[in-house]
Scaffold this motif. Structure first.
Motif, short mmCIF file in Angstrom:
data_model
loop_
_atom_site.label_atom_id
_atom_site.label_comp_id
_atom_site.label_asym_id
_atom_site.label_seq_id
_atom_site.Cartn_x
_atom_site.Cartn_y
_atom_site.Cartn_z
N VAL A 24 0.84 -1.20 0.00
CA VAL A 24 0.00 0.00 0.00
C VAL A 24 0.88 1.25 0.00
CG1 VAL A 24 -1.64 1.34 1.38
CG2 VAL A 24 -2.01 -1.10 1.04
N GLY A 25 1.89 1.28 0.85
CA GLY A 25 2.79 2.45 0.93
C GLY A 25 3.54 2.67 -0.37
N ALA A 26 4.04 1.61 -0.98
CA ALA A 26 4.75 1.73 -2.26
C ALA A 26 3.82 2.22 -3.36
CB ALA A 26 5.39 0.40 -2.64
N SER A 27 2.57 1.75 -3.35
CA SER A 27 1.60 2.19 -4.36
C SER A 27 1.29 3.67 -4.21
CB SER A 27 0.30 1.39 -4.24
OG SER A 27 0.56 0.02 -4.45
N ILE A 28 1.07 4.11 -2.99
CA ILE A 28 0.78 5.53 -2.73
C ILE A 28 1.97 6.39 -3.13
CG2 ILE A 28 0.38 7.23 -0.90
CD1 ILE A 28 -1.37 5.07 0.47
N LEU A 29 3.17 5.98 -2.76
CA LEU A 29 4.36 6.73 -3.13
C LEU A 29 4.53 6.81 -4.65
CD1 LEU A 29 6.91 8.19 -2.16
CD2 LEU A 29 8.08 5.98 -2.22
N THR A 30 4.26 5.71 -5.33
CA THR A 30 4.33 5.71 -6.80
C THR A 30 3.34 6.69 -7.41
OG1 THR A 30 5.04 3.40 -6.82
CG2 THR A 30 4.11 4.26 -8.86
N MET A 31 2.11 6.72 -6.88
CA MET A 31 1.11 7.64 -7.40
C MET A 31 1.47 9.10 -7.12
SD MET A 31 -2.54 5.75 -6.88
CE MET A 31 -2.27 4.91 -5.33
N VAL A 32 1.97 9.37 -5.94
CA VAL A 32 2.37 10.75 -5.61
C VAL A 32 3.47 11.22 -6.54
CG1 VAL A 32 3.51 12.16 -3.84
CG2 VAL A 32 1.60 10.69 -3.21
N VAL A 33 4.48 10.40 -6.72
CA VAL A 33 5.58 10.76 -7.62
C VAL A 33 5.08 10.89 -9.05
CG1 VAL A 33 7.76 9.93 -8.61
CG2 VAL A 33 7.40 9.81 -6.15
N GLY A 34 4.22 10.00 -9.49
CA GLY A 34 3.71 10.03 -10.86
C GLY A 34 2.89 11.27 -11.16
N PHE A 35 2.00 11.65 -10.25
CA PHE A 35 1.14 12.80 -10.49
C PHE A 35 1.85 14.14 -10.27
CE2 PHE A 35 -2.36 9.70 -10.03
CZ PHE A 35 -3.07 10.03 -11.16
N THR A 36 2.86 14.18 -9.40
CA THR A 36 3.54 15.46 -9.17
C THR A 36 4.69 15.68 -10.13
OG1 THR A 36 4.88 14.44 -7.43
CG2 THR A 36 2.90 15.62 -6.74
N TRP A 37 5.52 14.68 -10.36
CA TRP A 37 6.70 14.87 -11.20
C TRP A 37 6.67 14.05 -12.48
CZ3 TRP A 37 8.22 13.87 -5.85
CH2 TRP A 37 8.49 15.05 -5.16
N GLY A 38 5.84 13.03 -12.54
CA GLY A 38 5.84 12.13 -13.68
C GLY A 38 4.99 12.57 -14.86
N GLY A 39 4.20 13.61 -14.68
CA GLY A 39 3.38 14.09 -15.78
C GLY A 39 2.07 13.34 -15.96
N TRP A 40 1.70 12.52 -15.00
CA TRP A 40 0.44 11.81 -15.10
C TRP A 40 -0.70 12.81 -14.94
CZ3 TRP A 40 1.11 7.15 -11.24
CH2 TRP A 40 2.18 6.37 -11.65
N THR A 41 -1.84 12.49 -15.49
CA THR A 41 -3.02 13.33 -15.33
C THR A 41 -4.26 12.45 -15.32
OG1 THR A 41 -4.20 15.25 -16.18
CG2 THR A 41 -3.29 13.77 -17.81
N THR A 42 -5.33 12.98 -14.77
CA THR A 42 -6.59 12.24 -14.75
C THR A 42 -7.33 12.49 -16.06
OG1 THR A 42 -7.77 14.08 -13.76
CG2 THR A 42 -6.77 12.48 -12.25
N ALA A 43 -8.35 11.72 -16.31
CA ALA A 43 -9.16 11.91 -17.52
C ALA A 43 -9.83 13.29 -17.51
CB ALA A 43 -10.20 10.81 -17.63
N GLY A 44 -10.29 13.73 -16.36
CA GLY A 44 -10.90 15.05 -16.24
C GLY A 44 -9.90 16.16 -16.51
N GLY A 45 -8.69 16.00 -16.00
CA GLY A 45 -7.64 16.99 -16.25
C GLY A 45 -7.24 17.04 -17.71
N ALA A 46 -7.18 15.89 -18.34
CA ALA A 46 -6.85 15.84 -19.77
C ALA A 46 -7.95 16.48 -20.60
CB ALA A 46 -6.62 14.40 -20.21
N ALA A 47 -9.20 16.26 -20.23
CA ALA A 47 -10.32 16.87 -20.96
C ALA A 47 -10.29 18.38 -20.80
CB ALA A 47 -11.65 16.31 -20.45
#
Length: 137
Positions: A24-47
Motif C-alpha cells: 500500500v505504501g509503495a503504491s501511494i508513493l508511486t502515485m504521488v511521484v507520478g502525479f507530481t513529477w511524472g506528468g500523469w493526469t486524470t481523464a478530467g484533467g486531460a479533458a
C-alpha cells in the motif's frame, strides 16, 4: 560472527500485515511521484487541457483573420493609432465594435479572439500591406 549474520536480515520473514502495508505504501508513493513529477493526469484533467487548447487555437485562428481584416480596412492606419491610444481593457471592445473579429458564418464572437487580435495589432510597428498579407497566405 556467524551467529549475527544468520539471525539478521537473511532470516527475517515479514508477516502478511507487513507485506500488505508495504505494498500500500509503495503504491501511494508511486502515485504521488507520478502525479507530481511524472506528468500523469486524470481523464478530467486531460479533458480540461483539451478544451483549453481548442479555445486557444480558435482564438488564434480568428485573431489572424482579424489582423488581416483590420489591415485591409480603408482607414487601417488611423484605426491602429486609435487602438493603441485606448487602454488595454478597451482595446478588445474597439476590435469587436469594428467588426474585424467576426467571421461570416459564426453566430457569435469566439471568446478571447478580439483580445488576442488587439494584442497582436498593438505589437505591430506598422501594418502589413494587404498585398503582403495575401501573398504570404
Amino acid at each position: 560472527m556467524s551467529e549475527i549474520n544468520e539471525s539478521g536480515w537473511s532470516t527475517y520473514r515479514p508477516t502478511k500485515t507487513v507485506w500488505f502495508w508495504s505494498t500500500v505504501g509503495a503504491s501511494i508513493l508511486t502515485m504521488v511521484v507520478g502525479f507530481t513529477w511524472g506528468g500523469w493526469t486524470t481523464a478530467g484533467g486531460a479533458a480540461l487541457m483539451t478544451d483549453q487548447a481548442v479555445r486557444s487555437a480558435r482564438a488564434e485562428l480568428i485573431s489572424d483573420i482579424c489582423v488581416h481584416n483590420f489591415a485591409s480596412a480603408a482607414n487601417a492606419t488611423e484605426n491602429l493609432k486609435e487602438l493603441k491610444s485606448k487602454s488595454s481593457w478597451e482595446q478588445d471592445d474597439f476590435i469587436e465594435n469594428g467588426g474585424w473579429a467576426m467571421v461570416t458564418g459564426l453566430s457569435k464572437p469566439v471568446p478571447d479572439a478580439a483580445d488576442t487580435c488587439a494584442d497582436a495589432l498593438v505589437k505591430l510597428k506598422e501594418l502589413p500591406s494587404v498585398a503582403e498579407a495575401e501573398t504570404s497566405s
